[in-house]
Design a protein around this motif. Structure first.
Motif, PDB file in Angstrom:
ATOM      1  N   ASN A   1      -7.268  18.450  -9.935  1.00  0.00           N
ATOM      2  CA  ASN A   1      -8.786  18.809 -10.596  1.00  0.00           C
ATOM      3  C   ASN A   1      -8.567  18.856 -12.072  1.00  0.00           C
TER       4      ASN A   1
ATOM      5  N   GLN B   1      -7.962  23.522 -13.949  1.00  0.00           N
ATOM      6  CA  GLN B   1      -7.563  23.863 -12.716  1.00  0.00           C
ATOM      7  C   GLN B   1      -6.141  23.398 -12.429  1.00  0.00           C
TER       8      GLN B   1
ATOM      9  N   ARG C   1      -3.694  23.299  -8.248  1.00  0.00           N
ATOM     10  CA  ARG C   1      -3.989  24.388  -7.408  1.00  0.00           C
ATOM     11  C   ARG C   1      -5.241  24.163  -6.577  1.00  0.00           C
ATOM     12  N   VAL C   2      -5.398  24.896  -5.264  1.00  0.00           N
ATOM     13  CA  VAL C   2      -6.705  24.598  -4.706  1.00  0.00           C
ATOM     14  C   VAL C   2      -7.822  25.694  -5.422  1.00  0.00           C
ATOM     15  N   SER C   3      -7.492  26.414  -6.314  1.00  0.00           N
ATOM     16  CA  SER C   3      -8.424  27.032  -6.851  1.00  0.00           C
ATOM     17  C   SER C   3      -7.991  27.412  -8.296  1.00  0.00           C
ATOM     18  N   MET C   4      -8.789  27.764  -9.146  1.00  0.00           N
ATOM     19  CA  MET C   4      -8.533  28.237 -10.566  1.00  0.00           C
ATOM     20  C   MET C   4      -8.020  29.656 -10.748  1.00  0.00           C
ATOM     21  N   GLU C   5      -6.878  29.843 -10.967  1.00  0.00           N
ATOM     22  CA  GLU C   5      -6.164  31.100 -11.066  1.00  0.00           C
ATOM     23  C   GLU C   5      -5.813  31.616 -12.348  1.00  0.00           C
TER      24      GLU C   5
ATOM     25  N   GLU D   1      -6.425  34.463  -8.064  1.00  0.00           N
ATOM     26  CA  GLU D   1      -7.116  34.534  -9.482  1.00  0.00           C
ATOM     27  C   GLU D   1      -7.413  35.843  -9.632  1.00  0.00           C
TER      28      GLU D   1
END
Length: 453
Positions: free
Chosen positions: A9, A33, A36-40, A65
């Motif tokens: 992403n 991001q 990764r599967v989400s922003m951490e 996160e």
């Protein structure tokens, strides 16, 4: 793809700003991001932490996160609240603040907030209902077990289906059929004799053999010959005569077999007188050889048992070693408990600027770099488990570093805020745990050659 996306992403969140005063600090930031599967990750850009101090920081989260977001929200105020900060001791203030916010992550109130940040809300009522449901299930299982303990086997078979009963009946019918085929004839008190053989009293001509001699005079007959003579279809009963030497032979090859053998083959019935005498002698020799073989088998069996026992002991020791290694190599979540701040954490690199002083605190592998005359100057260095200082602390805390540079096979960094799964040695202070939140501090005096940070 687990913790990673099939494509990164690349959408960026960027911005810039400036402080106040005659010579304000100008800053810019950009976050992406990536895979990764989400922003951490999170950051702070605070040009005016107080009237004379600016703060800039980066938090690289892992396992979620929530810890990075919590640090970005609360660490600036925690730094200002430190006694050392108020006394102007910024290095000590940063060390104390890192350890203080790390300790806060273990409190119940903060864990609830972390759960909300992570999208894992903890509702007390839901937990109570879950516990009540589990208790009901346990009570039902206990009542069912108590009821089954008082039931007969027929009632249990009826409860769990008729297939078991049908199988048992089929087996009993098959067993009766086998006994009939083997010629056992009658059953004694409803049960057949061992190995399907008939009792001696059930054969009408048992006492008188075809050679006119009773069984008491015949020696060397094993269960094999008994079975052959008892079988209704055995050719041995249909032959008119058997020599005395023939009755001592129990296998079709003419050799004396072990007493437990069951060849079930017919015996030879006609032999000359010359072979009778020679067979008697050969039988004696074969019996002696048999005895010696049995002795050697017993000795071999004894030694093999000892070898098996030694193998079992070795296997047990290896299993215990494997269990110890598994206990040491447990990862967050493997114990069935996933808790924010325990199975998640963040690196932290924090820079404070006051006057001409740049003070940088770092825990983890995020980086701070200063441009000095066009050259890069490191203001931090990565904390990796294989480093000499880090490795010594990890081992002292009871941990180990795998070949791929991970603490107990998990984290590939040795200092972080959070990750309390690795901070459970009650005999050591927080800064000496496998994963430590204690930062390294570097100080730089800013001059005209320094372009940016």
């Amino acid at each position: 793809m687990g913790a990673y996306l099939s494509q990164p992403n690349t959408v960026k969140s960027s911005g810039d700003g400036a402080g106040l005063g005659p010579r304000p600090l100008h800053f810019g930031f950009s976050a992406m991001q990536g895979w990764r599967v989400s922003m951490e990750d999170a950051h702070n850009c605070i040009p005016e932490l107080d009237s004379e101090t600016a703060m800039f920081s980066v938090y690289d989260g892992h396992g979620g996160e929530e810890v990075a977001l919590y640090c970005a929200k609360y660490l600036p105020e925690i730094i200002k609240d430190q006694k050392a900060y108020k006394e102007g001791k910024l290095q000590k203030a940063l060390e104390d603040a890192f350890l203080a916010i790390d300790a806060k992550l273990t409190t119940e109130e903060v864990i609830k907030e972390l759960s909300q940040m992570a999208g894992r809300p903890q509702d007390d009522e839901d937990e109570k209902e879950k516990v009540a449901d589990e208790d009901d299930v346990d009570n039902e299982e206990a009542a069912l077990l108590h009821e089954e303990a008082t039931m007969t086997i027929e009632e249990l078979l009826t409860r769990y289906g008729q297939n078991c009963t049908k199988n048992l009946k089929a087996k009993s019918v098959a067993a009766a059929g086998d006994n009939a085929v083997e010629g056992t004839g009658k059953q004694h008190d409803g049960e057949s004799n061992m190995n399907g053989e008939a009792d001696p009293g059930e054969l009408p001509d048992h006492k008188e053999r075809k050679n006119g001699k009773p069984d008491e005079e015949i020696t060397g007959i094993s269960s094999t010959s008994d079975k052959a003579s008892a079988g209704g279809n055995s050719p041995a009963l249909q032959k008119p005569e058997l020599g005395k030497g023939d009755e001592a032979v129990t296998s079709s090859t003419g050799e004396a077999g072990p007493s437990c053998s069951s060849t079930g083959k017919p015996q030879r019935t006609t032999k000359s007188k010359f072979f009778e005498d020679s067979e008697d002698e050969s039988d004696e020799v074969e019996e002696e050889e048999e005895d010696s073989e049995e002795c050697s088998e017993d000795e071999d069996g004894y030694s093999s048992e000892e070898a098996e026992n030694e193998d079992d002991e070795d296997d047990t020791e290896e299993a215990e070693e494997d269990e110890d290694e598994e206990e040491e190599m447990l990862l967050p979540g493997m114990e069935g408990k996933e808790e924010p701040g325990s199975d998640s954490g963040t690196t932290a690199v924090v820079a404070l600027i006051r006057g001409k002083q740049l003070i940088v605190a770092n825990a983890g592998d995020s980086r701070c770099v200063v441009s000095e005359g066009g050259k890069a100057v490191d203001m931090s260095y990565d904390h990796k488990p294989e480093d000499e200082v880090e490795l010594a602390r990890i081992k002292n805390a009871g941990g180990k570093v795998t070949m791929d540079g991970r603490v107990n096979g998990g984290l590939n960094l040795s200092r972080a805020i959070g990750d309390h799964f690795y901070k459970r040695n009650k005999n050591l202070p927080p800064e000496e745990q496998m994963i430590s939140a204690l930062p390294d501090i570097k100080v730089l005096t800013i001059n005209d050659d320094h372009d940016f940070m």
